[in-house]
Design a protein around this motif. Sequence first.
Motif, mmCIF file in Angstrom:
data_model
loop_
_atom_site.group_PDB
_atom_site.id
_atom_site.type_symbol
_atom_site.label_atom_id
_atom_site.label_comp_id
_atom_site.label_asym_id
_atom_site.label_seq_id
_atom_site.Cartn_x
_atom_site.Cartn_y
_atom_site.Cartn_z
ATOM 1 N N LYS A 10 0.833 -1.203 0.000
ATOM 2 C CA LYS A 10 0.000 0.000 0.000
ATOM 3 C C LYS A 10 0.868 1.253 0.000
ATOM 4 N N SER A 11 0.340 2.286 -0.617
ATOM 5 C CA SER A 11 0.989 3.590 -0.493
ATOM 6 C C SER A 11 0.577 4.179 0.855
ATOM 7 N N LEU A 12 1.270 5.213 1.278
ATOM 8 C CA LEU A 12 0.899 5.865 2.536
ATOM 9 C C LEU A 12 -0.548 6.343 2.493
ATOM 10 N N ASP A 13 -0.981 6.823 1.338
ATOM 11 C CA ASP A 13 -2.346 7.338 1.192
ATOM 12 C C ASP A 13 -3.406 6.240 1.288
ATOM 13 N N GLU A 14 -3.039 5.012 1.006
ATOM 14 C CA GLU A 14 -3.995 3.900 1.009
ATOM 15 C C GLU A 14 -4.145 3.235 2.376
ATOM 16 N N PRO A 71 1.627 23.827 19.946
ATOM 17 C CA PRO A 71 1.054 24.260 18.664
ATOM 18 C C PRO A 71 1.953 24.036 17.450
ATOM 19 N N ASP A 72 3.272 24.017 17.644
ATOM 20 C CA ASP A 72 4.149 23.803 16.489
ATOM 21 C C ASP A 72 4.514 22.332 16.286
ATOM 22 N N CYS A 73 3.816 21.442 16.975
ATOM 23 C CA CYS A 73 4.005 20.006 16.752
ATOM 24 C C CYS A 73 3.594 19.700 15.310
ATOM 25 N N VAL A 74 4.469 19.037 14.593
ATOM 26 C CA VAL A 74 4.197 18.713 13.192
ATOM 27 C C VAL A 74 3.422 17.405 13.123
ATOM 28 N N GLN A 75 2.228 17.475 12.578
ATOM 29 C CA GLN A 75 1.439 16.259 12.401
ATOM 30 C C GLN A 75 1.848 15.613 11.087
ATOM 31 N N LEU A 76 2.305 14.383 11.180
ATOM 32 C CA LEU A 76 2.719 13.685 9.970
ATOM 33 C C LEU A 76 1.500 13.210 9.198
ATOM 34 N N THR A 77 1.513 13.501 7.929
ATOM 35 C CA THR A 77 0.505 13.044 6.980
ATOM 36 C C THR A 77 1.280 12.497 5.785
ATOM 37 N N PRO A 78 0.635 11.751 4.905
ATOM 38 C CA PRO A 78 1.367 11.295 3.720
ATOM 39 C C PRO A 78 2.012 12.450 2.952
ATOM 40 N N LYS A 79 1.300 13.548 2.803
ATOM 41 C CA LYS A 79 1.847 14.711 2.096
ATOM 42 C C LYS A 79 3.040 15.287 2.854
ATOM 43 N N GLU A 83 7.263 15.796 2.024
ATOM 44 C CA GLU A 83 7.817 17.152 1.945
ATOM 45 C C GLU A 83 8.839 17.484 3.028
ATOM 46 N N ILE A 84 8.765 16.830 4.177
ATOM 47 C CA ILE A 84 9.650 17.156 5.299
ATOM 48 C C ILE A 84 11.022 16.529 5.073
ATOM 49 N N SER A 85 12.028 17.374 5.036
ATOM 50 C CA SER A 85 13.384 16.878 4.761
ATOM 51 C C SER A 85 14.085 16.353 6.006
ATOM 52 N N TRP A 86 13.609 16.719 7.186
ATOM 53 C CA TRP A 86 14.335 16.371 8.402
ATOM 54 C C TRP A 86 13.919 15.049 9.043
ATOM 55 N N LEU A 87 12.993 14.326 8.453
ATOM 56 C CA LEU A 87 12.666 13.027 9.043
ATOM 57 C C LEU A 87 13.925 12.168 9.045
ATOM 58 N N PRO A 88 14.195 11.483 10.150
ATOM 59 C CA PRO A 88 15.427 10.689 10.209
ATOM 60 C C PRO A 88 15.443 9.595 9.142
ATOM 61 N N PRO A 89 16.623 9.195 8.718
ATOM 62 C CA PRO A 89 16.723 8.188 7.658
ATOM 63 C C PRO A 89 16.151 6.832 8.054
ATOM 64 N N THR A 90 15.960 6.607 9.335
ATOM 65 C CA THR A 90 15.409 5.342 9.820
ATOM 66 C C THR A 90 13.893 5.375 9.984
ATOM 67 N N CYS A 91 13.268 6.516 9.763
ATOM 68 C CA CYS A 91 11.826 6.691 9.986
ATOM 69 C C CYS A 91 11.014 5.765 9.081
ATOM 70 N N GLY A 92 10.108 5.007 9.686
ATOM 71 C CA GLY A 92 9.265 4.093 8.931
ATOM 72 C C GLY A 92 8.431 4.798 7.874
ATOM 73 N N TYR A 93 7.900 5.966 8.209
ATOM 74 C CA TYR A 93 7.108 6.725 7.238
ATOM 75 C C TYR A 93 7.970 7.111 6.040
ATOM 76 N N ARG A 94 9.160 7.601 6.319
ATOM 77 C CA ARG A 94 10.067 8.016 5.246
ATOM 78 C C ARG A 94 10.477 6.824 4.380
ATOM 79 N N LEU A 95 10.836 5.723 5.031
ATOM 80 C CA LEU A 95 11.265 4.536 4.289
ATOM 81 C C LEU A 95 10.177 4.056 3.334
ATOM 82 N N VAL A 96 8.949 3.955 3.831
ATOM 83 C CA VAL A 96 7.847 3.475 2.993
ATOM 84 C C VAL A 96 7.557 4.474 1.875
#
Length: 155
Positions: A10-14, A71-79, A83-96
Motif C-alpha cells: 500500500k501507499s501511505l495514502d492507502e 502548537p508547532d508540533c508537526v502532524q505527519l501526513t502522507p503529504k 515534503e519534510i526533509s528532516w525526518l530521520p533516515p530510519t523513519c518508517g514513514y520516510r522509508l515506505v
Amino acid sequence: MGDMPFWKTKSLDEMTNAEWESLCDGCGLCCLNKLEDWDTGEIAWTSIRCTLLDGENCRCKDYDNRQATVPDCVQLTPKAVREISWLPPTCGYRLVAEGRDLYWWHPLVSGDPETVHAAGISVRGRTVAEDGIEIEDYEDYLVTWPLEVGLEPVE
C-alpha cells in the motif's frame, strides 16, 4: 509464502489509520528540537526533547491532544512525509514513502516494540526535556546521532 505486509503493498495514502499509526517505530527522533539555519535551510539536531515526549518510553504523553499543548508540533501526513526533509533516515514513514523496506528492529518486522531501543535507534536515555532550557542555549545540545542509520533494512 504468506501475504506481503501492508507497508509493501500500500501507499501511505492507502493505509488505514491503524496501519498508518503502526508505521511509527516509537524511536522519538521526530520529537527532538531542531535548529534551522535561515540562510541555508540546514537542519541541526539537538538532544532536547519536546515537553510531551517521555524520554524513557519514547512516546508522547498526550498524543491525542498534543497540538493543543504544543502548537508547532508537526502532524505527519502522507503529504507532509513526502515534503519534510528532516525526518530521520530510519523513519518508517520516510522509508515506505521512498519505496524502501523497514529495518529489522521496527516493531512491525520484529514483533517487539523494544527492538527499536535495543538497536540503539531511539532517543531513550539520550535526551533532556525542553522545559527550562532557553532557546539561546540550544546550540549547547547539538548532536549528530539522530542521523546515524542502523543496520540495513531486511530484503
